[in-house]
Design a protein around this motif. Structure first.
Motif, PDB file in Angstrom:
ATOM      1  N   LYS A   1      41.684 -71.840 -50.542  1.00  0.00           N
ATOM      2  CA  LYS A   1      41.673 -71.292 -51.901  1.00  0.00           C
ATOM      3  C   LYS A   1      41.804 -69.772 -51.947  1.00  0.00           C
ATOM      4  N   GLY A   2      42.099 -69.146 -50.816  1.00  0.00           N
ATOM      5  CA  GLY A   2      42.305 -67.702 -50.822  1.00  0.00           C
ATOM      6  C   GLY A   2      41.037 -66.904 -51.032  1.00  0.00           C
ATOM      7  N   ARG A   3      39.961 -67.306 -50.351  1.00  0.00           N
ATOM      8  CA  ARG A   3      38.666 -66.632 -50.542  1.00  0.00           C
ATOM      9  C   ARG A   3      38.425 -65.477 -49.572  1.00  0.00           C
ATOM     10  N   THR A   4      39.354 -65.221 -48.661  1.00  0.00           N
ATOM     11  CA  THR A   4      39.175 -64.118 -47.719  1.00  0.00           C
ATOM     12  C   THR A   4      39.065 -62.803 -48.485  1.00  0.00           C
ATOM     13  N   PRO A   5      37.978 -62.044 -48.306  1.00  0.00           N
ATOM     14  CA  PRO A   5      37.805 -60.778 -49.042  1.00  0.00           C
ATOM     15  C   PRO A   5      38.876 -59.754 -48.667  1.00  0.00           C
ATOM     16  N   ASP A   6      39.244 -58.923 -49.632  1.00  0.00           N
ATOM     17  CA  ASP A   6      40.265 -57.919 -49.382  1.00  0.00           C
ATOM     18  C   ASP A   6      39.855 -56.942 -48.290  1.00  0.00           C
ATOM     19  N   ASP A   7      38.544 -56.706 -48.155  1.00  0.00           N
ATOM     20  CA  ASP A   7      38.075 -55.740 -47.165  1.00  0.00           C
ATOM     21  C   ASP A   7      37.599 -56.406 -45.875  1.00  0.00           C
ATOM     22  N   ALA A   8      37.970 -57.666 -45.645  1.00  0.00           N
ATOM     23  CA  ALA A   8      37.569 -58.362 -44.416  1.00  0.00           C
ATOM     24  C   ALA A   8      38.136 -57.644 -43.200  1.00  0.00           C
ATOM     25  N   ALA A   9      37.342 -57.581 -42.139  1.00  0.00           N
ATOM     26  CA  ALA A   9      37.778 -56.913 -40.908  1.00  0.00           C
ATOM     27  C   ALA A   9      39.050 -57.532 -40.356  1.00  0.00           C
ATOM     28  N   ILE A  10      39.215 -58.824 -40.573  1.00  0.00           N
ATOM     29  CA  ILE A  10      40.360 -59.547 -40.012  1.00  0.00           C
ATOM     30  C   ILE A  10      41.677 -59.147 -40.678  1.00  0.00           C
ATOM     31  N   LEU A  11      41.598 -58.414 -41.801  1.00  0.00           N
ATOM     32  CA  LEU A  11      42.803 -58.005 -42.519  1.00  0.00           C
ATOM     33  C   LEU A  11      43.218 -56.569 -42.208  1.00  0.00           C
ATOM     34  N   ASP A  12      42.553 -55.923 -41.237  1.00  0.00           N
ATOM     35  CA  ASP A  12      42.946 -54.551 -40.925  1.00  0.00           C
ATOM     36  C   ASP A  12      44.262 -54.550 -40.138  1.00  0.00           C
TER      37      ASP A  12
END
Length: 224
Positions: free
Chosen positions: A86-97
């Motif tokens: 459902k696209g719940r990964t937070p925008d500031d998640a470490a995995i998105l750097d």
């Protein structure tokens, strides 16, 4: 494609406490083993529950291992993959750097606004209607050249991968700690198997830190 599930669990099979708090189960020797396993992988995979609970970075820490990847003609860091219906990964998640390429696998139910926000930080893979269709998602990852996958949890994702027959190896560090709690997450949560059960072949047992590393291959499924 070759999929290795790796996990650390307590002596009673728990991944964390009933409050989903991250608990140190293994020590330095196992941390180094996990780092090597990441370095040998094309991608590291987790479920969104793990991202929300632990905010992991999922990168290789040892600079020498990163250098060896570059010498092999590979990216310095393996890719990172989040299974996130459902696209719940937070925008500031470490995995998105920007430390490594990240793929977020979504279902059709992921809201458009979340897709747009995530698309600025990750490569999106859409597979499945209500939840991510793992076979289709992993096939799409394979098309991107990701052949060696390491799965780090959590229990719901691990169960689902076994359910669709995607797991080739299971490596578990069993630590000298008792967590308890009927609601604490276990290695393979989800609905549970009823008629057919994955059968594992024990390949190796190794004493590590104050616990034990168990390495299995997935042999087959068997009815009870």
């Amino acid at each position: 494609m070759h999929v290795v599930v790796n996990a650390a669990m307590s002596a009673d099979g728990k991944l964390s406490s009933r409050q989903r708090d991250q608990i140190a189960i293994s020590g330095e020797a196992d941390f180094a083993r996990v780092d090597r396993l990441r370095a040998d992988s094309d991608a590291v995979v987790v479920g969104v529950g793990t991202v929300l609970a632990d905010d992991p970075h999922l990168t290789v820490k040892d600079e020498q291992l990163c250098h060896q990847r570059l010498e092999r003609g590979e990216p310095e860091q393996p890719a990172r993959v989040v299974i996130d219906s459902k696209g719940r990964t937070p925008d500031d998640a470490a995995i998105l750097d920007d430390a490594a390429t990240t793929y977020v696998c979504l279902s059709e139910t992921a809201p458009i606004d979340r897709r747009m926000e995530l698309a600025n930080r990750a490569e999106l893979v859409t597979a499945g209607d209500d939840r991510v269709a793992l076979l289709r998602a992993f096939a799409a990852l394979q098309e991107q050249g990701l052949e060696q996958l390491m799965v780090e949890g959590g229990g719901e994702l691990i169960f689902s991968l076994f359910e669709v027959g995607l797991v080739d190896e299971l490596r578990v560090f069993v630590g000298p700690k008792l967590i308890g709690g009927r609601d604490a997450p276990t290695l393979a949560d989800g609905g549970g198997f009823i008629d057919e059960f994955p059968l594992l072949g024990l390949e190796r047992v190794e004493r590590l830190d104050d616990g034990v590393l168990l390495c299995w291959t997935v042999d087959s499924y068997s009815s009870h």
